[in-house]
Design a protein around this motif. Structure first.
Motif, PDB file in Angstrom:
ATOM      1  N   TYR A 306      -3.330   5.319  10.301  1.00  0.00           N
ATOM      2  CA  TYR A 306      -3.984   4.380  11.209  1.00  0.00           C
ATOM      3  C   TYR A 306      -4.969   3.456  10.513  1.00  0.00           C
ATOM      4  O   TYR A 306      -5.555   2.569  11.142  1.00  0.00           O
ATOM      5  N   TYR A 307      -5.170   3.632   9.197  1.00  0.00           N
ATOM      6  CA  TYR A 307      -5.957   2.659   8.424  1.00  0.00           C
ATOM      7  C   TYR A 307      -5.392   2.593   7.019  1.00  0.00           C
ATOM      8  O   TYR A 307      -5.058   3.614   6.408  1.00  0.00           O
ATOM      9  N   SER A 308      -5.303   1.363   6.493  1.00  0.00           N
ATOM     10  CA  SER A 308      -4.897   1.165   5.100  1.00  0.00           C
ATOM     11  C   SER A 308      -5.752   0.069   4.478  1.00  0.00           C
ATOM     12  O   SER A 308      -5.851  -1.043   5.012  1.00  0.00           O
ATOM     13  N   TYR A 309      -6.358   0.392   3.368  1.00  0.00           N
ATOM     14  CA  TYR A 309      -7.180  -0.596   2.667  1.00  0.00           C
ATOM     15  C   TYR A 309      -6.358  -1.789   2.206  1.00  0.00           C
ATOM     16  O   TYR A 309      -6.876  -2.900   2.045  1.00  0.00           O
ATOM     17  N   CYS A 310      -5.058  -1.580   1.997  1.00  0.00           N
ATOM     18  CA  CYS A 310      -4.205  -2.675   1.514  1.00  0.00           C
ATOM     19  C   CYS A 310      -4.101  -3.805   2.533  1.00  0.00           C
ATOM     20  O   CYS A 310      -3.821  -4.950   2.170  1.00  0.00           O
ATOM     21  N   TYR A 311      -4.314  -3.494   3.842  1.00  0.00           N
ATOM     22  CA  TYR A 311      -4.227  -4.505   4.882  1.00  0.00           C
ATOM     23  C   TYR A 311      -5.595  -4.903   5.424  1.00  0.00           C
ATOM     24  O   TYR A 311      -5.678  -5.649   6.396  1.00  0.00           O
ATOM     25  N   GLU A 322      -2.481  -2.432  -7.029  1.00  0.00           N
ATOM     26  CA  GLU A 322      -1.467  -1.403  -6.822  1.00  0.00           C
ATOM     27  C   GLU A 322      -0.806  -1.501  -5.447  1.00  0.00           C
ATOM     28  O   GLU A 322       0.173  -0.811  -5.168  1.00  0.00           O
ATOM     29  N   CYS A 323      -1.341  -2.365  -4.562  1.00  0.00           N
ATOM     30  CA  CYS A 323      -0.810  -2.479  -3.199  1.00  0.00           C
ATOM     31  C   CYS A 323       0.535  -3.207  -3.205  1.00  0.00           C
ATOM     32  O   CYS A 323       0.670  -4.289  -3.787  1.00  0.00           O
ATOM     33  N   LEU A 324       1.508  -2.614  -2.533  1.00  0.00           N
ATOM     34  CA  LEU A 324       2.798  -3.257  -2.304  1.00  0.00           C
ATOM     35  C   LEU A 324       2.856  -3.616  -0.826  1.00  0.00           C
ATOM     36  O   LEU A 324       3.058  -2.756   0.031  1.00  0.00           O
ATOM     37  N   ILE A 325       2.661  -4.879  -0.519  1.00  0.00           N
ATOM     38  CA  ILE A 325       2.555  -5.320   0.867  1.00  0.00           C
ATOM     39  C   ILE A 325       3.944  -5.442   1.489  1.00  0.00           C
ATOM     40  O   ILE A 325       4.807  -6.173   1.003  1.00  0.00           O
ATOM     41  N   ASP A 326       4.130  -4.707   2.565  1.00  0.00           N
ATOM     42  CA  ASP A 326       5.364  -4.770   3.343  1.00  0.00           C
ATOM     43  C   ASP A 326       5.094  -5.690   4.530  1.00  0.00           C
ATOM     44  O   ASP A 326       4.312  -5.347   5.420  1.00  0.00           O
ATOM     45  N   PRO A 327       5.731  -6.895   4.581  1.00  0.00           N
ATOM     46  CA  PRO A 327       5.439  -7.857   5.656  1.00  0.00           C
ATOM     47  C   PRO A 327       5.626  -7.275   7.054  1.00  0.00           C
ATOM     48  O   PRO A 327       4.829  -7.543   7.955  1.00  0.00           O
ATOM     49  N   SER A 328       6.679  -6.467   7.240  1.00  0.00           N
ATOM     50  CA  SER A 328       6.910  -5.888   8.566  1.00  0.00           C
ATOM     51  C   SER A 328       5.833  -4.866   8.903  1.00  0.00           C
ATOM     52  O   SER A 328       5.404  -4.753  10.060  1.00  0.00           O
ATOM     53  N   PHE A 333      -0.978  -4.055  11.557  1.00  0.00           N
ATOM     54  CA  PHE A 333      -2.394  -3.870  11.276  1.00  0.00           C
ATOM     55  C   PHE A 333      -3.194  -5.141  11.543  1.00  0.00           C
ATOM     56  O   PHE A 333      -2.712  -6.257  11.359  1.00  0.00           O
ATOM     57  N   LYS A 334      -4.442  -4.947  11.945  1.00  0.00           N
ATOM     58  CA  LYS A 334      -5.361  -6.053  12.119  1.00  0.00           C
ATOM     59  C   LYS A 334      -5.971  -6.403  10.765  1.00  0.00           C
ATOM     60  O   LYS A 334      -5.755  -5.725   9.764  1.00  0.00           O
TER      61      LYS A 334
END
Length: 369
Positions: A306-311, A322-328, A333-334
C-alpha cells in the motif's frame, strides 16, 4: 398438423442446439477463468518452489546469538531452538547475532503477538549501527501492531552508508494472520542483490547498480530481533498506545539461520575465504527467483503493498536508480506513493477459512489507521 409437428420438431432441435452451445460456451468461459490458475500450476510443475528455504540449516540460539537488552524478558526453550521476546511495562527485549557477516542469508520462523497490539513494534533486521554510528547500513523487516480486529502491518527498508534520509521503505499487509502460526521471514544480502522473503515467496528484490553508489549496504552487518514500545508513532501516529493490560506481548522466533562469512567490520579488505563464501551465496538457489516465485511476488505486491517509495514523487521527484517503474502499476498510486482512495477498501476481513495462498483475501482491513 404435419406442419405444426415439423415446426415443433424444429423448435426442439433449436433448443437442443442452443442448450448444447450454451454448455460449450460455459466450458469455454470456465477455462478462460481458470487459465491463470492453470498457468500457475504449470509453472509450479515446471519450476517447483524454492525447496532450499524449507530445508535450510539452522543454529541453536546459544551458538549464534546473545542477548541485546531486556535479558529477563528473553525466554529460551529447553532445546535452545526457540526464543521468546517479551514486552511488559518494565521493558522490551532483543537479541543479536554474535558475529557480523560480510554478506549473508538471515532467516527465522516467527509468530507475532495477538489480540490488542497497538503501539508495538517487532523488528527483524540486519545492521552495523553499533560500529558505524553515522554511516551505518541496515535491512529491515519491521512489523507494526494494531488495535483489536485490525491487521498487523509491516514494512521493509534499506539504508546504505547512513542514508536514513534516503530510506527505501515499502509498506504492506500480509495474506495471513502472523499471530496464529509460525511463518519464515528471510533476508538475502549478496554483492549483487537483496531479496526479502516470506516463506518461499519473494516480496521484494533490489538489484545493485552503479548509480546506487554507497546507498547499497556494503559493510559487515549483524542480525537483530527486538520487541519494543513505539506508542508515540507506531499506530495512527500515536493515537493508539500500548495497553499493558494485555501484557506480556510475546514474539517467538524459531529455526534461526545464519549463512555467510563472519567478518571483522573494520577490515578494509575481506579474506579470500569470505570472498569465496560470498560467491557461493550469489549462486545459491535462494539467490535466484523462479518464474513461479516471480509471479507470486508480482501478485503479492499488487494485492498487499500500500506504499512504495518508487511512486512517491513528493519525496523523490526522480525515482531512485534501482526503481523499475511499471506504468500500469504507477496508475494505482498517488503522488504520495500511497494507493489511491478507490484501491484501499478492496480487502475486508473474511469469515471463511483463511487461505495460505497468495491470491487469498487479506486477513485484515487494508485501511491504514
Amino acid at each position: 398438423m404435419h406442419g405444426v409437428s415439423r415446426q415443433n420438431s424444429l423448435i426442439r432441435t433449436q433448443k437442443t442446439f442452443d442448450h448444447s452451445y450454451q454448455r460449450q460456451m460455459d466450458k469455454f468461459h470456465f477455462l478462460c477463468t481458470m487459465l491463470p490458475c492453470l498457468i500457475l500450476l504449470f509453472l509450479h510443475l515446471l519450476c517447483p518452489a524454492n525447496a532450499a528455504l524449507n530445508n535450510i540449516a539452522t543454529v541453536p540460539f546459544g551458538k549464534g546469538f546473545s542477548p541485546l537488552w531486556g535479558e529477563p524478558n528473553i525466554k529460551r526453550s529447553a532445546d535452545d531452538k526457540t526464543v521468546q521476546l517479551h514486552l511488559n511495562q518494565n521493558t522490551g527485549s532483543g537479541f543479536k547475532s554474535s558475529d557480523l557477516y560480510s554478506h549473508g542469508f538471515f532467516s527465522a520462523k516467527m509468530k507475532l503477538p495477538s489480540d490488542y497490539t497497538a503501539g508495538i513494534v517487532v523488528a527483524f533486521y540486519t545492521t552495523n549501527g553499533d560500529v558505524f554510528k553515522r554511516t551505518h547500513d541496515e535491512l529491515d523487516f519491521e512489523f507494526l501492531g494494531n488495535i483489536r480486529g485490525k491487521a498487523w502491518r509491516f514494512q521493509t527498508n534499506m539504508y546504505g552508508n547512513g542514508s536514513t534520509s534516503r530510506g527505501r521503505e515499502e509498506r504492506y499487509y500480509l495474506w495471513f494472520d502472523p499471530s496464529r502460526e509460525f511463518h519464515r521471514y528471510s533476508i538475502l544480502w549478496t554483492t549483487k542483490k537483496i531479496i526479502f522473503y516470506i516463506d518461499d515467496v519473494p516480496i521484494r528484490e533490489i538489484i545493485r547498480n552503479q548509480e546506487m553508489g554507497a546507498d547499497y549496504p556494503s559493510k559487515p552487518m549483524a542480525l537483530y530481533a527486538t520487541i519494543w514500545d513505539a506508542s508515540d508513532w507506531a499506530t495512527s501516529g500515536g493515537r493508539y498506545r500500548t495497553n499493558y493490560k494485555y501484557a506480556p506481548f510475546i514474539a517467538e522466533f524459531t529455526d534461526l539461520a545464519l549463512h555467510g562469512c563472519a567478518a571483522d567490520p573494520l577490515e578494509e579488505i575481506f579474506s579470500s575465504s569470505c570472498i569465496e563464501q560470498d560467491d557461493q551465496l550469489d549462486s545459491a538457489s535462494y539467490a535466484s527467483i523462479s518464474p513461479q516465485q516471480r509471479m507470486a511476488m508480482k501478485n503479492f505486491r499488487h494485492k498487499h503493498m500500500y506504499y512504495s517509495y518508487c511512486y512517491d514523487t513528493l519525496r523523490y521527484s526522480v525515482p531512485p536508480p534501482e526503481c523499475l517503474i511499471d506504468p500500469s502499476e504507477k496508475l494505482r498510486f498517488k503522488e504520495t506513493g500511497r494507493l489511491k482512495f478507490e484501491g484501499r477498501h478492496r480487502h475486508r476481513r473474511s469469515k471463511r477459512s483463511r487461505s495460505q495462498d497468495i491470491g487469498a483475501r487479506n486477513y485484515g482491513n487494508e485501511d491504514e489507521d
